[in-house]
Write an enzyme that holds these catalytic residues in place. Structure first.
Site, PDB file in Angstrom:
ATOM      1  N   HIS A  92       0.853  -1.196   0.000  1.00  8.97           N
ATOM      2  CA  HIS A  92       0.000   0.000   0.000  1.00  8.97           C
ATOM      3  C   HIS A  92       0.885   1.240   0.000  1.00  8.97           C
ATOM      4  CE1 HIS A  92      -2.842   3.049   1.242  1.00  8.97           C
ATOM      5  NE2 HIS A  92      -3.787   2.242   0.798  1.00  8.97           N
ATOM      6  N   GLU A 140      -3.615   2.934  -7.249  1.00  7.80           N
ATOM      7  CA  GLU A 140      -4.008   4.037  -6.367  1.00  7.80           C
ATOM      8  C   GLU A 140      -3.018   5.192  -6.490  1.00  7.80           C
ATOM      9  OE1 GLU A 140      -6.484   2.172  -2.705  1.00  7.80           O
ATOM     10  OE2 GLU A 140      -4.520   2.974  -2.235  1.00  7.80           O
TER      11      GLU A 140
HETATM   12  O1  G3P Z   1      -6.546   1.542   0.453  1.00  8.27           O
HETATM   13  C1  G3P Z   1      -7.496   2.431   0.011  1.00  8.27           C
HETATM   14  C2  G3P Z   1      -7.070   3.812   0.131  1.00  8.27           C
HETATM   15  O2  G3P Z   1      -5.728   4.095   0.072  1.00  8.27           O
HETATM   16  C3  G3P Z   1      -7.950   4.836  -0.470  1.00  8.27           C
HETATM   17  O3  G3P Z   1      -8.195   5.729   0.547  1.00  8.27           O
HETATM   18  O4  G3P Z   1      -9.459   7.385   1.768  1.00  8.27           O
HETATM   19  O5  G3P Z   1      -8.912   7.747  -0.633  1.00  8.27           O
HETATM   20  O6  G3P Z   1     -10.598   6.029   0.012  1.00  8.27           O
HETATM   21  P1  G3P Z   1      -9.361   6.789   0.406  1.00  8.27           P
END
Ligand code: G3P
Length: 222
Positions: A92, A140
């Protein structure tokens, strides 16, 4: 146990709203309202409690690429499995690893039958991770994590690129995306871009109306 798709995965991170008993409470709310596949990722110390007290599949937020033996302050794949986890997030953005460690963790998890989700901050890293044959790669972009604008709205072409890159390396690897996902529209767009689900945290964990958010997120999958 394989994770069924499409799937909505909630990373509980270390938000105070999801610590200890609250991790069970939030998971119960998901369980009572869920009509699609959900997975939750509580903190390591809460894994066993959530897996024993709810029926929602749980995953770890991280494991270490170590074998049983002389290690301190680390966590074995075997231990999270025995605690009831069906899999784990790996690499992550908030806990980044070396490529060699990612490879090792994926390999050990596979031996133990744990589902692997390798996070990647861009399509090239996503493609590199796909070489290790994890179950999923989750794209991400770090700058959108915890923000108001979702990855599928802000960077649709990069999500599509991540899907293409991963599939060109390994058709079998599922692609997820996350960062800023908070409603059904975000989920719908992510699916239209070729993903098999989303990873989110703040949009649900910090919400004061979780049932509404759960239903809204799910509406993106109908
Ligand atoms: O692991 C999921 C995360 O990093 C996304 O976070 O708060 O943007 O939904 P968020």
């Amino acid at each position: 146990m394989m994770v069924e798709t499409p799937v909505i995965i909630v990373n509980y991170k270390t938000y105070s709203q999801s610590v200890g008993k609250k991790s069970v409470e939030l998971t119960n709310i998901i369980e009572e309202n869920a009509e699609v596949n959900w997975v939750v990722c509580p903190q390591l110390a809460d894994l066993r409690m959530v897996s024993e007290e709810t029926d929602v599949p749980v995953m770890a937020q991280h494991v270490d690429g170590i074998e049983p033996g002389s290690n301190t302050g680390q966590v074995l794949c075997e231990t999270v499995k025995q605690a009831g986890a069906v899999g784990t997030l790996i690499n992550h953005s908030e806990n980044r690893l070396k490529l060699s460690d990612i490879e090792k963790i994926v390999r050990i998890c596979k031996e133990k039958g744990l589902t692997t989700i390798v996070c990647a901050n861009n399509p090239k890293v996503a493609a590199s991770a796909a070489v290790f044959d994890p179950d999923f790669v989750a794209y991400e972009p770090p700058e959108l994590i915890g923000g108001e604008i979702s990855v599928s709205t802000a960077k649709p072409e990069v999500v599509a690129e991540a899907v293409r890159e991963v599939k060109s390396v390994n058709e079998e690897v599922g692609v997820l995306c996350g960062a800023g996902v908070k409603d059904g529209e975000d989920v719908k767009k992510a699916m239209e871009l070729g993903t098999e689900g989303v990873l989110l945290a703040s949009g649900l964990v910090k919400s004061e109306v979780p049932v509404e958010v759960i239903k809204d997120l799910e509406s993106g999958l109908y």
